[in-house]
Design an enzyme around this catalytic site. Structure first.
Site, PDB file in Angstrom:
ATOM      1  N   ASP A   1      51.708  23.909  69.451  1.00  0.00           N
ATOM      2  CA  ASP A   1      52.948  24.523  69.276  1.00  0.00           C
ATOM      3  C   ASP A   1      52.868  25.371  68.247  1.00  0.00           C
ATOM      4  O   ASP A   1      52.910  25.156  67.093  1.00  0.00           O
ATOM      5  CB  ASP A   1      54.011  23.256  68.968  1.00  0.00           C
ATOM      6  CG  ASP A   1      55.433  23.748  68.750  1.00  0.00           C
ATOM      7  OD1 ASP A   1      55.546  25.067  68.850  1.00  0.00           O
ATOM      8  OD2 ASP A   1      56.304  22.873  68.420  1.00  0.00           O
TER       9      ASP A   1
ATOM     10  N   GLU B   1      31.620  38.164  47.377  1.00  0.00           N
ATOM     11  CA  GLU B   1      31.202  37.409  46.147  1.00  0.00           C
ATOM     12  C   GLU B   1      32.466  36.563  45.962  1.00  0.00           C
ATOM     13  O   GLU B   1      33.526  37.223  45.348  1.00  0.00           O
ATOM     14  CB  GLU B   1      31.096  38.586  44.986  1.00  0.00           C
ATOM     15  CG  GLU B   1      29.892  39.265  45.381  1.00  0.00           C
ATOM     16  CD  GLU B   1      29.691  40.427  44.314  1.00  0.00           C
ATOM     17  OE1 GLU B   1      30.205  40.287  42.956  1.00  0.00           O
ATOM     18  OE2 GLU B   1      29.120  41.682  44.640  1.00  0.00           O
TER      19      GLU B   1
ATOM     20  N   GLU C   1      34.638  34.124  43.798  1.00  0.00           N
ATOM     21  CA  GLU C   1      34.977  33.519  42.577  1.00  0.00           C
ATOM     22  C   GLU C   1      36.318  32.494  42.733  1.00  0.00           C
ATOM     23  O   GLU C   1      36.985  32.626  43.362  1.00  0.00           O
ATOM     24  CB  GLU C   1      35.272  34.615  41.369  1.00  0.00           C
ATOM     25  CG  GLU C   1      34.172  35.407  41.141  1.00  0.00           C
ATOM     26  CD  GLU C   1      34.441  36.581  40.032  1.00  0.00           C
ATOM     27  OE1 GLU C   1      33.665  37.030  39.638  1.00  0.00           O
ATOM     28  OE2 GLU C   1      35.548  36.726  40.063  1.00  0.00           O
TER      29      GLU C   1
ATOM     30  N   GLU D   1      30.951  31.880  35.656  1.00  0.00           N
ATOM     31  CA  GLU D   1      31.436  33.295  35.534  1.00  0.00           C
ATOM     32  C   GLU D   1      31.873  33.448  33.979  1.00  0.00           C
ATOM     33  O   GLU D   1      31.615  32.371  33.257  1.00  0.00           O
ATOM     34  CB  GLU D   1      32.650  33.532  36.676  1.00  0.00           C
ATOM     35  CG  GLU D   1      32.087  34.517  37.778  1.00  0.00           C
ATOM     36  CD  GLU D   1      31.623  35.952  37.395  1.00  0.00           C
ATOM     37  OE1 GLU D   1      32.029  36.337  36.138  1.00  0.00           O
ATOM     38  OE2 GLU D   1      30.854  36.332  38.036  1.00  0.00           O
TER      39      GLU D   1
ATOM     40  N   GLU E   1      31.275  31.466  40.469  1.00  0.00           N
ATOM     41  CA  GLU E   1      30.857  32.338  41.462  1.00  0.00           C
ATOM     42  C   GLU E   1      29.813  31.752  42.634  1.00  0.00           C
ATOM     43  O   GLU E   1      28.511  31.236  42.019  1.00  0.00           O
ATOM     44  CB  GLU E   1      30.817  33.661  41.191  1.00  0.00           C
ATOM     45  CG  GLU E   1      30.475  34.813  42.063  1.00  0.00           C
ATOM     46  CD  GLU E   1      30.296  36.121  41.636  1.00  0.00           C
ATOM     47  OE1 GLU E   1      29.029  36.767  42.240  1.00  0.00           O
ATOM     48  OE2 GLU E   1      30.892  36.581  40.737  1.00  0.00           O
TER      49      GLU E   1
ATOM     50  N   HIS F   1      35.005  40.477  45.486  1.00  0.00           N
ATOM     51  CA  HIS F   1      34.228  41.738  45.920  1.00  0.00           C
ATOM     52  C   HIS F   1      33.628  41.898  47.312  1.00  0.00           C
ATOM     53  O   HIS F   1      33.364  40.669  47.806  1.00  0.00           O
ATOM     54  CB  HIS F   1      33.252  41.826  44.941  1.00  0.00           C
ATOM     55  CG  HIS F   1      33.904  42.077  43.357  1.00  0.00           C
ATOM     56  ND1 HIS F   1      32.849  42.040  42.341  1.00  0.00           N
ATOM     57  CD2 HIS F   1      34.937  42.272  42.873  1.00  0.00           C
ATOM     58  CE1 HIS F   1      33.470  42.060  41.142  1.00  0.00           C
ATOM     59  NE2 HIS F   1      34.863  42.097  41.387  1.00  0.00           N
TER      60      HIS F   1
ATOM     61  N   ARG G   1      31.811  49.847  36.147  1.00  0.00           N
ATOM     62  CA  ARG G   1      32.568  48.810  37.089  1.00  0.00           C
ATOM     63  C   ARG G   1      33.879  49.072  36.762  1.00  0.00           C
ATOM     64  O   ARG G   1      34.586  48.160  37.277  1.00  0.00           O
ATOM     65  CB  ARG G   1      31.970  47.589  36.339  1.00  0.00           C
ATOM     66  CG  ARG G   1      30.541  47.229  37.121  1.00  0.00           C
ATOM     67  CD  ARG G   1      29.964  46.059  36.383  1.00  0.00           C
ATOM     68  NE  ARG G   1      28.747  45.898  36.838  1.00  0.00           N
ATOM     69  CZ  ARG G   1      28.244  45.103  37.699  1.00  0.00           C
ATOM     70  NH1 ARG G   1      29.040  44.378  38.376  1.00  0.00           N
ATOM     71  NH2 ARG G   1      26.973  44.873  38.091  1.00  0.00           N
TER      72      ARG G   1
ATOM     73  N   GLU H   1      30.840  48.641  47.326  1.00  0.00           N
ATOM     74  CA  GLU H   1      31.599  47.627  46.953  1.00  0.00           C
ATOM     75  C   GLU H   1      33.091  47.742  46.718  1.00  0.00           C
ATOM     76  O   GLU H   1      33.213  48.462  45.787  1.00  0.00           O
ATOM     77  CB  GLU H   1      30.706  46.873  45.732  1.00  0.00           C
ATOM     78  CG  GLU H   1      31.440  45.724  45.287  1.00  0.00           C
ATOM     79  CD  GLU H   1      30.741  45.193  43.660  1.00  0.00           C
ATOM     80  OE1 GLU H   1      30.962  44.303  43.475  1.00  0.00           O
ATOM     81  OE2 GLU H   1      30.122  46.260  43.136  1.00  0.00           O
TER      82      GLU H   1
ATOM     83  N   ARG I   1      36.285  46.597  45.091  1.00  0.00           N
ATOM     84  CA  ARG I   1      36.388  45.528  43.888  1.00  0.00           C
ATOM     85  C   ARG I   1      37.713  44.976  43.789  1.00  0.00           C
ATOM     86  O   ARG I   1      37.915  44.028  42.887  1.00  0.00           O
ATOM     87  CB  ARG I   1      35.845  46.096  42.603  1.00  0.00           C
ATOM     88  CG  ARG I   1      34.385  46.553  42.432  1.00  0.00           C
ATOM     89  CD  ARG I   1      34.075  47.145  41.301  1.00  0.00           C
ATOM     90  NE  ARG I   1      34.243  46.434  40.057  1.00  0.00           N
ATOM     91  CZ  ARG I   1      33.403  45.517  39.823  1.00  0.00           C
ATOM     92  NH1 ARG I   1      32.256  45.092  40.303  1.00  0.00           N
ATOM     93  NH2 ARG I   1      33.770  44.604  38.555  1.00  0.00           N
TER      94      ARG I   1
END
Length: 443
Positions: free
Chosen positions: A53, A131, A133, A188, A195, A244, A315, A332, A334
């Site tokens: 349903d 990645e 976390e 982490e 992670e 990421h 970063r 990547e 982020r």
């Protein structure tokens, strides 16, 4: 599905002592749902005859059009290693179909498949490596989650400080038993934060794996007397959890982002893909960061990106280009967090990248200095935009972006925005502890 495939799977299930099978699918908000059947009904399920349903699933269907069919993806068959071997439990991931045999437009898996088909028509397949976390918290004597972490370990710390080590080891072993190739697992930066990274794979397979990953991590944590949460920012003042998303396109078996003849060895295709991501970044945020809490993570000072820029070195920007080249060349992204619906988040990122390639959208120059240390005027001079500051702002950006809306389709877009607007309104009218602490005695 061929008869022999079907017979083989039924035989395999019986040989493994499987008694129950969970037919899994994901709702628009990234919550896994399942319909449990016995092994005796497997034959019927594999003939796509199992109905549920749809009106009982938020954002799926109205009462008057509620019949939906589950079509299992035979490749996704997997036995849960934590259940008893006798009377065991397995799962099959399913696509959702309408009674007339057409794919249901509100199925997030269908949304991703649609964009992957568009990529295939251009000659591309997409590879994604996430990645993941998460936090592990203690539970109280009644089994309810607390915000107390079980450790005070830091980045890459080892036992005995990291009490989550046993739980994390069990998670890795369980994931491996379910066909994952685990590349890394570590503590982490924040206390209680972990992670686990698994090997990149084709986009649809990875989206399925992210859903399985969350289920395994939660279940294993529970078995260790802990609570695992993928909430992006559970505690103020320490790092939040990200997801990421490493992504690359392959064409004719070769990485389409790699070009050894350019100074940075990135191809024109890669630059256009980055151009597309940058152009649509503010709208994509509604899908990669889909909760009120997501925007408590996207603030300066805690490693999460805030500014729409790209770089091969640092970063602080939204898009980082890891150093590896050749077949490992990748982009990547982020900002995604693990509360996102992986099917919709990956579909949106891919759609933006393909738009960049189709329309030759130039990537801005890379930003190699730390953006957090720039003034607003310096950022403006370099045309560096910010990500939305709230869910409400992200929804406004999504409403203006026809490319990302077309990736979702009308059904998902309308239901998603309707529910998320309600979520924002509920939050907006609440009185929060911070307000009481700040104003009660002041005024």
């Amino acid at each position: 599905m061929g008869t022999s495939e079907k017979t083989q799977l039924i035989e395999k299930a019986r040989n493994l002592g499987v008694k129950f099978i969970r037919l899994q699918f994901t709702d628009i908000f990234g919550v896994m749902k399942n319909v449990a059947i016995t092994v005796e009904q497997l034959d019927k399920a594999l003939d796509n005859e199992l109905m549920f349903d749809g009106s009982s699933i938020h954002g799926f269907a109205r009462i008057e059009e509620s019949d939906m069919y589950l079509r299992p993806d035979i490749k996704s068959f997997s036995v849960f290693p934590w259940r008893p071997r006798e009377g065991g439990v397995a799962r099959l991931i399913c696509d959702v179909y309408n009674p007339d045999g057409s794919p249901f437009e509100g199925d997030p898996r269908y949304v991703l498949k649609k964009v992957l088909t568009e990529a295939a028509e251009m000659g591309y397949t997409m590879q994604v490596g996430p990645e993941m976390e998460f936090f592990l918290f203690n539970v109280d004597k009644d089994g309810r989650p607390t915000l107390e972490t079980h450790d005070s370990a830091g980045y890459f710390d080892l036992a005995p400080v990291d009490l989550g080590e046993n739980a994390r080891r069990a998670m890795v072993l369980t994931l491996e038993e379910m066909g994952f190739e685990i590349e890394a697992s570590h503590h982490e930066v924040a206390p209680g934060q972990h992670e686990i990274d698994f090997k990149y794979s084709e986009a649809l397979d990875v989206a399925d794996k992210i859903m399985t990953f969350k289920m395994v991590v939660r279940t294993t944590a529970q078995r260790h007397g802990l609570h695992a949460t993928f909430m992006p920012k559970p505690i103020f003042g320490i790092n939040g959890s990200g997801m990421h998303m490493n992504q690359s396109l392959f064409k004719d078996g070769k990485n389409a982002f790699y070009d050894p003849s350019t100074p940075d060895q990135l191809s024109e295709t890669a630059k256009y893909y980055i151009g597309g991501l940058v152009k649509h970044a503010r709208a994509i945020a509604a899908l990669t960061n889909p909760t009120i809490n997501s925007y408590k993570r996207l603030v300066p000072g805690y490693e999460a990106p805030v500014y729409v820029a790209w770089s091969g070195r640092n970063r602080s920007p939204l898009i980082r280009i890891p150093a590896k080249r050749g077949s490992s060349t990748r982009i990547e992204l982020r900002n995604p967090d693990p509360a996102c619906n992986p099917y919709l988040a990956i579909a949106a990122a891919l759609k933006a990248g393909l738009d960049g390639i189709k329309n030759k959208i130039q990537a801005p120059p890379p930003t190699n200095q730390n953006i957090y240390h720039m003034t607003a005027a310096e950022r403006k001079e370099l045309n560096i935009d910010s990500l939305p500051g709230s869910l409400a702002e992200a929804l406004q950006e999504l409403a203006k972006d026809d490319v990302i809306k077309s990736a979702l389709g009308d059904h998902v877009y309308e239901k998603f925005v309707e529910a998320k607007t309600l979520e924002w309104d509920n939050y907006r009218v609440q009185i929060h502890t911070w307000e009481v602490d700040e104003y009660l005695t002041k005024f």
